[in-house]
Structures are given as C-alpha cells and as structure tokens.
Design an enzyme around this catalytic site. Structure first.
Site, PDB file in Angstrom:
ATOM      1  N   GLN A 154       0.842  -1.193   0.000  1.00  8.06           N
ATOM      2  CA  GLN A 154       0.000   0.000   0.000  1.00  8.06           C
ATOM      3  C   GLN A 154       0.878   1.244   0.000  1.00  8.06           C
ATOM      4  O   GLN A 154       2.078   1.170   0.265  1.00  8.06           O
ATOM      5  CB  GLN A 154      -0.898   0.014   1.239  1.00  8.06           C
ATOM      6  CG  GLN A 154      -0.129  -0.027   2.548  1.00  8.06           C
ATOM      7  CD  GLN A 154      -0.958  -0.467   3.718  1.00  8.06           C
ATOM      8  OE1 GLN A 154      -2.177  -0.450   3.688  1.00  8.06           O
ATOM      9  NE2 GLN A 154      -0.301  -0.868   4.808  1.00  8.06           N
ATOM     10  N   ASP A 189      -0.290 -12.041   6.768  1.00  2.00           N
ATOM     11  CA  ASP A 189      -1.692 -11.919   6.426  1.00  2.00           C
ATOM     12  C   ASP A 189      -2.502 -12.543   7.558  1.00  2.00           C
ATOM     13  O   ASP A 189      -2.268 -13.690   7.948  1.00  2.00           O
ATOM     14  CB  ASP A 189      -1.956 -12.642   5.103  1.00  2.00           C
ATOM     15  CG  ASP A 189      -3.401 -12.540   4.659  1.00  2.00           C
ATOM     16  OD1 ASP A 189      -4.251 -13.190   5.303  1.00  2.00           O
ATOM     17  OD2 ASP A 189      -3.669 -11.843   3.679  1.00  2.00           O
ATOM     18  N   ALA A 190      -3.455 -11.793   8.100  1.00  9.98           N
ATOM     19  CA  ALA A 190      -4.181 -12.264   9.283  1.00  9.98           C
ATOM     20  C   ALA A 190      -4.917 -13.568   9.019  1.00  9.98           C
ATOM     21  O   ALA A 190      -4.963 -14.456   9.890  1.00  9.98           O
ATOM     22  CB  ALA A 190      -5.162 -11.187   9.743  1.00  9.98           C
ATOM     23  N   ASP A 229      -9.162  -4.565  13.589  1.00  7.18           N
ATOM     24  CA  ASP A 229      -9.119  -3.158  13.170  1.00  7.18           C
ATOM     25  C   ASP A 229      -8.517  -3.049  11.768  1.00  7.18           C
ATOM     26  O   ASP A 229      -7.459  -2.466  11.567  1.00  7.18           O
ATOM     27  CB  ASP A 229      -8.291  -2.343  14.171  1.00  7.18           C
ATOM     28  CG  ASP A 229      -8.382  -0.843  13.914  1.00  7.18           C
ATOM     29  OD1 ASP A 229      -9.336  -0.410  13.253  1.00  7.18           O
ATOM     30  OD2 ASP A 229      -7.486  -0.116  14.382  1.00  7.18           O
ATOM     31  N   HIS A 244     -10.676   5.197  18.623  1.00  6.08           N
ATOM     32  CA  HIS A 244      -9.960   4.115  19.296  1.00  6.08           C
ATOM     33  C   HIS A 244     -10.480   3.846  20.704  1.00  6.08           C
ATOM     34  O   HIS A 244     -10.481   2.701  21.152  1.00  6.08           O
ATOM     35  CB  HIS A 244      -8.457   4.414  19.292  1.00  6.08           C
ATOM     36  CG  HIS A 244      -7.849   4.301  17.928  1.00  6.08           C
ATOM     37  ND1 HIS A 244      -7.583   5.389  17.144  1.00  6.08           N
ATOM     38  CD2 HIS A 244      -7.493   3.207  17.202  1.00  6.08           C
ATOM     39  CE1 HIS A 244      -7.081   4.989  15.988  1.00  6.08           C
ATOM     40  NE2 HIS A 244      -7.018   3.676  15.990  1.00  6.08           N
ATOM     41  N   ASP A 253      -0.145  -7.724  11.678  1.00  7.67           N
ATOM     42  CA  ASP A 253      -0.353  -6.735  10.614  1.00  7.67           C
ATOM     43  C   ASP A 253       0.492  -7.141   9.416  1.00  7.67           C
ATOM     44  O   ASP A 253       1.667  -7.487   9.577  1.00  7.67           O
ATOM     45  CB  ASP A 253       0.023  -5.332  11.087  1.00  7.67           C
ATOM     46  CG  ASP A 253      -0.450  -4.252  10.113  1.00  7.67           C
ATOM     47  OD1 ASP A 253      -1.451  -3.587  10.426  1.00  7.67           O
ATOM     48  OD2 ASP A 253       0.177  -4.091   9.048  1.00  7.67           O
TER      49      ASP A 253
END
Length: 500
Positions: free
Chosen positions: A231, A339-340, A359, A261, A305
C-alpha cells in the site's frame, strides 16, 4: 546465439508490457479509487488496444523498422505513463481521459511488437517453430515482469520510478533487437538517446512529481510517504494534527482519532470477563494497543499486521510515535507481520485469546473483503477462549448501512452472538462497531472497569453507544462469504452513492 539474444529481447518486451499495465492499474486506483473497477477497466482497454495494435501490423511493410519503433514507442509512453498521471493529477486535468489515452497507446505499441517480430522471424525458421517459441518467451516475460514489479521494484522504488525503469529496459531491448536484426543503427541510436534522457529526467524529478501530487490530493503538507509492497502510506500535518492515509483513504485524523480508538477498545475491555491474552488484527499504527496498554491485567498483546512498513512508520516517525505513546515499546507487545487470515489458518496451536480487536481498513477491495468473511470469523472463533470477547470495526452504519449489517450477519453466520454499536467520530461521521462473543452476553451497561483519563468513553456513555437510531437499524442483507464477497459490492455501491 543471435537468435537466442533476440528471444531475450522478446522476454524483456513481454515483461515491460505487463509492468506498464500493472503500473497504470495501480496508479489509477490510488488517484481514482474503486480498485476492482479501475483494474478491470485498465486491463480490458489494454487488451483491446493490444488487439488493435496487432491488427494494424497487417498494413506495415517494413517489419523490422516497425518492430523497433513500436518498442521505442512503448518505452516512451509506457515508461512515462505514471509521471504523466501524476502531472495530470497535480494540474487538475481530466484523469480518466489521460489514463485511457495512455492505456490505449501503450497497449497498441505492445500488441504490435510480437506480430511484427513473428513476420521477421518466419523468414528464418518454420512458422510453427517461430510462433511456439515467441509466444512461450513472451508469456515467460510477462511472468518475470509481474513478479519483479510486485516483489522487487514497487516496494523499493515506488510505482513511478519502477515504471520509468522498465521504460529504460524496453528502450535498451529495442536497441539490442535492432542490432541483432541488422537494422540501420544510426537514427535509432539518436532516438534512443533522447528517450533515455527523457526517462532519466523523469526518474530524477520523481520525488517532486510525487510530492506535488500528494499535496494536490491531500491539501495539507506531506510529512511522510512510503510505497510499501502492499500500500501507499502517507502522513500529512495540518492545523488539526497528523493524519494517516492508506492508498489515498483516510485511516485516522490526529485531532479526533481518540474517539474512534476509545470506542473500539473500551466497551470491549470493560465488559470482557478476562483480559490477560489479547490479539489485535490490523492496527499497525499502534493506536489501538495504546488504549489496550492502559489495562494492567493485560499480560500479552499479539499484533498481526501484514505490512512491516506500517509498523516501522508507527515506531519511528515522531508525529505518530507521540500519538501512539510509543506503544510498540511496551514489552507485552509481540508483532507478527503476516496476512491475518493466513496466520489464523497456519500458525501453530497456542493458548486461546481472551480479547480480540479487529481493526482492518474498510472492505473496498477483495483482498480486504476476505478479512470480513464468514470463513475468517470461523478461523478467529477457533482461537478464542469460551468466554472471550471480540470487537470488529464495521464501517459507518449510516453511510454504509448495508455493509455494516453485512458484517454483523457474517459474524452471526460464523457462530458469534453480536451486539452492534456506534460512535460519532467527526472526521468519519457515525462509525460502527460489532461487539461479539461465542456465547450470548448482555448489552454492556458501563459498569465495568475503565482506565482513568479517557476523553470520550465513560461509564455513562457506554450504554448509549448501543442504541441505534432508525436510520441505522438492521437491514436484510446477505453474509459475506469468501467465494462471493457481497460486502465489497455493498461497500463500493454505497461509497459511490455517497460521493455523488
């Protein structure tokens, strides 16, 4: 030997052609958004233009000269396509028109190259042999180009310089091909030198072009920008503080991120039976774990993340480090860059988690949409303690109402009991969350423990967060499954209507 080298130029041409297509697709999504539409449009027009270029070769007599000129044309237009897009954006030109012209021209040049070369080579070998070899090496070049662009050049050079570099490679392959085909090199060398000079100038002034486009896009001074493998990360600083953008989309605004948050973390933690083992999926800016670290009974925080550049930015950039209170320095935090979904599926068995904060950015493409699917939530459920609690950021229940309830229905389809709620975050408007657990639980009444010093969430305000107005009430929507990803279509449609 000469034939082998000639086929090398075909590999390079194939690689460069695909890189131009990928670069235009990537930059169009950055400037224009709507990832699926932009990549589909660029790919469709590029392939159509290749067909037009291939058809046009039937009217050419000097095949060698045309082959060399098409390679040089592709090098110029393709190599400069991203810089031109940056200039057009910074000068408020019509981006769609500029993009379509660049895609058409580049595709036509690329599409003409192989038919022209086949006409040259068939004089020296059988048609069957020439076609098989040329197509094989051209497709191999496309594979090389796509991998090199995505894995090596894009994260290290950025999309602008990567595109320019492949333009230089394309021009060099044209010169080599001309030599091998015994084409008169003198005029070619002059044109090639001009092209090399123009592309080199584009590479030198790349930072200025990027900075100008960023300033035009964000309307505030850019203090940090980085193109990672996944990104584009941009930080701006205005009167209200530092803001984070990912691929042009606002992720937090420094003046009111505390509202987002605090609402994400504290209704969850104040109502959770246990808080010892915490999992955070996404949240690479460190702001969610800043709030989590306020609870002394938290023993471990695992943050997963995908992008290590996000973590590096949050750890080292002073503006962000001040905002997240250096949260990554807490010894309870363990960072996993993965990668989650892959991590949930493939990581070894471990002690179940008591609390999970999900999140992720909004589901504006299929890569993100998979992280909101029933399959993902089932993988997550298998990692939880029986009395665990989770929270999922769930887009706006007002602007993206179908998307919000699609996330709720997906959680329910995965076996969760869900309590949806919302909070007002001025930079985003009404924002939605889903508090969920494997077993039924009551609506939080605000009686649970809260750390001192919160600016938005209090014992008194928590119950009101779970009251949804009629214009945010439940809709009959489908859950988001992996092979369909209804959520992405819901979200894109709602954003399109909202922007209009």
């Amino acid at each position: 030997m000469r034939a082998g080298l000639l086929y090398v130029t075909v590999v390079l041409a194939g690689a460069c052609g695909l890189v131009y297509e990928l670069a235009l697709g990537a930059i169009s999504t950055f400037f224009l958004g709507d990832t699926v539409t932009q990549f589909a449009t660029v790919t469709g027009i590029f392939l159509t233009a290749m067909g037009i270029g291939a058809y046009a070769t039937r009217f050419v007599d000097d095949h060698v000269r045309a082959f060399v000129d098409c390679q040089l044309g592709a090098a110029v237009v393709g190599g400069l396509s991203v810089p031109i897009m940056y200039v057009a954006f910074a000068s408020a030109a019509e981006l769609h028109t500029v993009m379509y012209v660049l895609v058409l021209l580049t595709g036509a040049f690329v599409g003409a190259e192989l038919p022209l070369l086949l006409r040259v080579l068939r004089r020296r070998a059988s048609v069957r042999s020439v076609v098989a070899r040329a197509l094989t090496v051209d497709y191999a070049g496309a594979l090389v180009g796509s991998l090199a662009f995505a894995v090596v050049f894009l994260p290290r050079l950025g999309v602008l310089r990567a595109g320019v570099l492949f333009g230089v490679i394309n021009a060099a392959s044209a010169v080599i091909g001309a030599e091998l085909l015994a084409y008169d090199p003198k005029p070619l060398r002059a044109r090639a030198l001009v092209i090399f000079a123009v592309l080199s100038a584009a590479a030198v002034f790349a930072p200025d072009l990027v900075a100008g486009a960023d300033e035009a896009l964000f309307n505030e001074p850019v203090v940090y920008s980085k193109q990672s493998a996944y990104q584009r990360i941009v930080l701006t600083r205005g009167h209200s503080g530092v803001d984070l953008f990912l691929d042009g989309n606002l992720q937090f605004a420094g003046n009111d991120e505390y509202r987002y948050h605090e609402a994400l973390v504290h209704p969850l933690f104040s109502s959770a039976p246990k808080r010892a083992r915490v999992l955070v999926l996404g949240g690479g800016d460190g702001l969610a774990i800043r709030e989590i670290e306020k609870y002394d009974d938290v023993q471990s925080i695992t943050l997963v993340d995908l992008d290590p550049q996000m973590i590096a930015m949050a750890r080292t950039v002073p503006d962000v480090r001040a905002l997240n209170h250096a949260s990554f320095g807490d010894p309870r935090v363990h960072v996993v860059n993965d990668d989650a979904m892959v991590w949930l599926h493939e990581s070894p068995p471990m002690q179940p988690f008591d609390v999970v904060v999900v999140d992720f950015p909004d589901p504006n493409n299929f890569a993100l949409g998979k992280l909101y699917t029933v399959r993902f939530y089932r993988l997550l459920r298998a990692r939880l303690a029986d009395d665990a609690r989770i929270v999922v950021q769930s887009t706006s229940p007002l602007v993206s109402r179908r998307s919000f309830w699609c996330i709720v229905r997906s959680l329910e389809s995965a076996g969760f009991f869900v309590r949806p709620y919302h909070a007002l975050v001025p930079s985003f408007g009404e924002w939605g969350y889903a508090l969920a657990a494997p077993k039924e639980f009551p609506v939080p009444d605000g009686s649970g423990p809260l750390p001192p010093g919160l600016r938005y969430v209090t014992h008194e305000t928590i119950p009101g967060l779970f009251v949804l107005a009629p214009d945010m009430s439940a809709l009959d929507v489908k859950p988001n499954v992996l092979d369909d990803q209804t959520l992405v279509r819901y979200y894109e449609d709602e954003q399109r209507r909202f922007i209009r």
